[in-house]
Design an enzyme around this catalytic site. Structure first.
Site, PDB file in Angstrom:
ATOM      1  N   ARG A  27     -12.078  15.354   6.494  1.00  0.00           N
ATOM      2  CA  ARG A  27     -12.862  15.649   5.282  1.00  0.00           C
ATOM      3  C   ARG A  27     -14.298  15.992   5.652  1.00  0.00           C
ATOM      4  NH1 ARG A  27     -11.431  10.188   2.335  1.00  0.00           N
ATOM      5  NH2 ARG A  27      -9.428  10.080   3.354  1.00  0.00           N
TER       6      ARG A  27
ATOM      7  N   ASN B 204       0.874  -1.174   0.000  1.00  0.00           N
ATOM      8  CA  ASN B 204       0.000   0.000   0.000  1.00  0.00           C
ATOM      9  C   ASN B 204       0.910   1.223   0.000  1.00  0.00           C
ATOM     10  OD1 ASN B 204      -1.834   2.018   0.463  1.00  0.00           O
ATOM     11  ND2 ASN B 204      -2.811   1.019   2.210  1.00  0.00           N
TER      12      ASN B 204
ATOM     13  N   ARG C  22      -2.486  -2.115  -3.570  1.00  0.00           N
ATOM     14  CA  ARG C  22      -3.727  -1.372  -3.378  1.00  0.00           C
ATOM     15  C   ARG C  22      -3.691  -0.149  -4.298  1.00  0.00           C
ATOM     16  NH1 ARG C  22      -5.756   2.388   1.553  1.00  0.00           N
ATOM     17  NH2 ARG C  22      -7.846   2.643   0.732  1.00  0.00           N
TER      18      ARG C  22
ATOM     19  N   GLU D  62      -8.078  -5.308   5.373  1.00  0.00           N
ATOM     20  CA  GLU D  62      -7.963  -5.036   3.937  1.00  0.00           C
ATOM     21  C   GLU D  62      -6.799  -5.802   3.315  1.00  0.00           C
ATOM     22  OE1 GLU D  62      -9.207  -0.654   3.092  1.00  0.00           O
ATOM     23  OE2 GLU D  62      -8.758  -0.788   5.217  1.00  0.00           O
TER      24      GLU D  62
ATOM     25  N   HIS E 252     -13.097   2.313  -0.427  1.00  0.00           N
ATOM     26  CA  HIS E 252     -13.058   1.338   0.681  1.00  0.00           C
ATOM     27  C   HIS E 252     -13.658  -0.010   0.269  1.00  0.00           C
ATOM     28  CE1 HIS E 252     -13.223   4.885   3.774  1.00  0.00           C
ATOM     29  NE2 HIS E 252     -11.976   4.490   3.599  1.00  0.00           N
TER      30      HIS E 252
END
Ligand code: ADP
Length: 406
Positions: free
Chosen positions: A242, A7, A93, A388, A181
């Site tokens: 955010r 990642n 990823r 993940e 996601h």
């Protein structure tokens, strides 16, 4: 044979080396603050007996290339990796996969497509691609797979993914909702089905990935039919930094009236809004602590965060026509009993009834936190740890195996 899962972010690289056959983790590591002062390289070696050997080095890492060199050297030094021949594959990823519906075996054409999507996710796809290119140079004979955060949501119907904007503008600029996601939503959905001992295809699920970034998904027949993030990861739930859903006129208003530049507005919406914008901190533990000590800004931040989660639960109950289970996952979803309780409060008439004791007691593994009931219309409320990396491993292995089939 081993699989390396990578990642690559803008200032960090995270990796896990797995034994592919039994999904056993061999090594986990992170390099932080790449290209900045105060870099840190942490690696955990996991022995077969379950014990861990940890190493930590504080050092400046100039760029991603230097970071990858460090990782390869560390993996070789500890005996976890000897060379290309040890690796069955590498899974990367990739945040924005545009219209990719599945993971893709990386070749020059896939690389061009990932590059073409950089304008849609500049903070993510650029570093993701750099990681892929370096890994291909380092391991030229190892099959590499791009696993896209967006792919799981490609099953959304047009009514869920289309923005009501003129067609020519949408077509010319790839404007639609993609969702993110995906690896986490699909992982916890599968886990929920296994836990409930029901085929995934028979379930209606609302999955809530509440971490620093946060998104909700409505899942029917094992496929995403709607999700809260949109063309970018800014839409939807309120997040750590955010803003989430916002009147689309606000950014243009700020540019017109307050004289803010495009770059200033973009930075504000992505990095200085959400929990941080409301109460100065973006770590939910800290928000809860401040709220409990009487800080009104933190209390409002916590309340808005949960109110917005609740609104998405309501929206997705409507989109799905009811739900079998709601799943809380990621840092906040897995650990904050307060957020779970407040997000479900007031939804009792919709069959969502949380048990306070079970909610507070929720710990390792999968937990069921709804109140006991004989009513078959009751919605199960589950806390499921996301993983993940494990989902990336599964998808990488499946993608490589599919290619080798005649
Ligand atoms: P990401 O992967 O998006 O960076 P994570 O899934 O690791 O994020 O979640 C990070 C968030 O989880 C942070 O806001 C952190 O405060 C929150 N978190 C972690 N543990 C707890 C806890 N015990 N209580 C409340 N929030 C927590």
């Amino acid at each position: 044979m081993n699989v390396l899962v990578l990642n690559s972010g803008s200032s960090s690289i995270k990796y896990q080396l797995f034994e592919a056959r039994d999904a056993r983790v061999l090594t986990v590591g992170t390099i932080e603050k790449i290209g900045e002062p105060g870099g840190r390289f942490v690696q955990h070696l996991c022995a077969p007996d379950g014990t861990m050997r940890d190493s930590e080095r504080l050092l400046s890492v100039a760029d991603a290339r230097a970071g990858y060199a460090l990782i390869v050297e560390a993996l070789k030094q500890c005996g976890a990796l000897h060379g290309d021949a040890d690796l069955f594959g590498i899974g990367h990823r990739v945040v924005h996969g545009g219209k990719f519906e599945d993971p893709a075996l990386i070749d020059d054409a896939v690389i061009s497509e990932i590059r073409a999507m950089i304008p849609l996710a500049p903070l993510h796809n650029g570093p993701n691609l750099a990681g892929i290119e370096i890994a291909r140079e380092l391991f030229p004979r190892v099959p590499q797979v791009a696993v896209f955060d967006t792919a799981f949501h490609q099953t959304m119907p047009p009514r869920a993914f289309t923005y009501p904007l003129p067609r020519e503008i949408r077509d010319a600029h790839h404007i639609r909702r993609y969702g993110f996601h995906g690896t986490s939503h699909s992982f916890v959905a599968r886990q929920a089905a296994a836990y409930l001992q029901r085929p995934l295809e028979s379930l209606k699920l609302i999955t809530l990935h509440l971490g620093n970034g946060a998104s909700a998904a409505a899942i029917q027949h094992g496929a995403s039919i709607d999700t809260s993030m949109g063309m970018t990861p800014l839409e939807g739930l309120m997040m750590g930094t955010r803003c989430g859903d916002l009147d689309p006129e606000i950014p243009t208003y700020l540019m017109r009236v307050a004289g803010l530049s495009y770059a200033e507005v973009e930075k504000m919406l992505n990095s200085a809004s959400g929990l941080k914008g409301l109460c100065g901190v973006n770590d939910m533990r800290e928000v809860e602590r401040l709220a409990a000590s009487g800080n009104a800004d933190a209390e409002l931040a916590l309340e808005i965060f949960c109110y917005r989660v609740k609104k998405y639960i309501g929206a997705y109950l409507a989109a799905l026509g009811g739900a079998d289970a709601i799943v809380f996952t990621a840092g906040i979803g897995e650990h904050s009993a307060t957020v779970r309780a407040r997000s479900c409060r007031g939804l009792e008439r919709l069959g969502i009834v949380l048990d306070d004791t079970r909610n507070r007691a929720s710990s390792h593994g999968i937990n069921e936190i709804q109140a006991e009931s004989t009513d078959t219309n009751r919605v199960k409320i589950l806390v499921i740890p996301t993983n993940e990396e494990l989902e990336l491993l599964r998808l990488t292995v499946d993608c490589i195996n599919a290619r080798s089939k005649p």
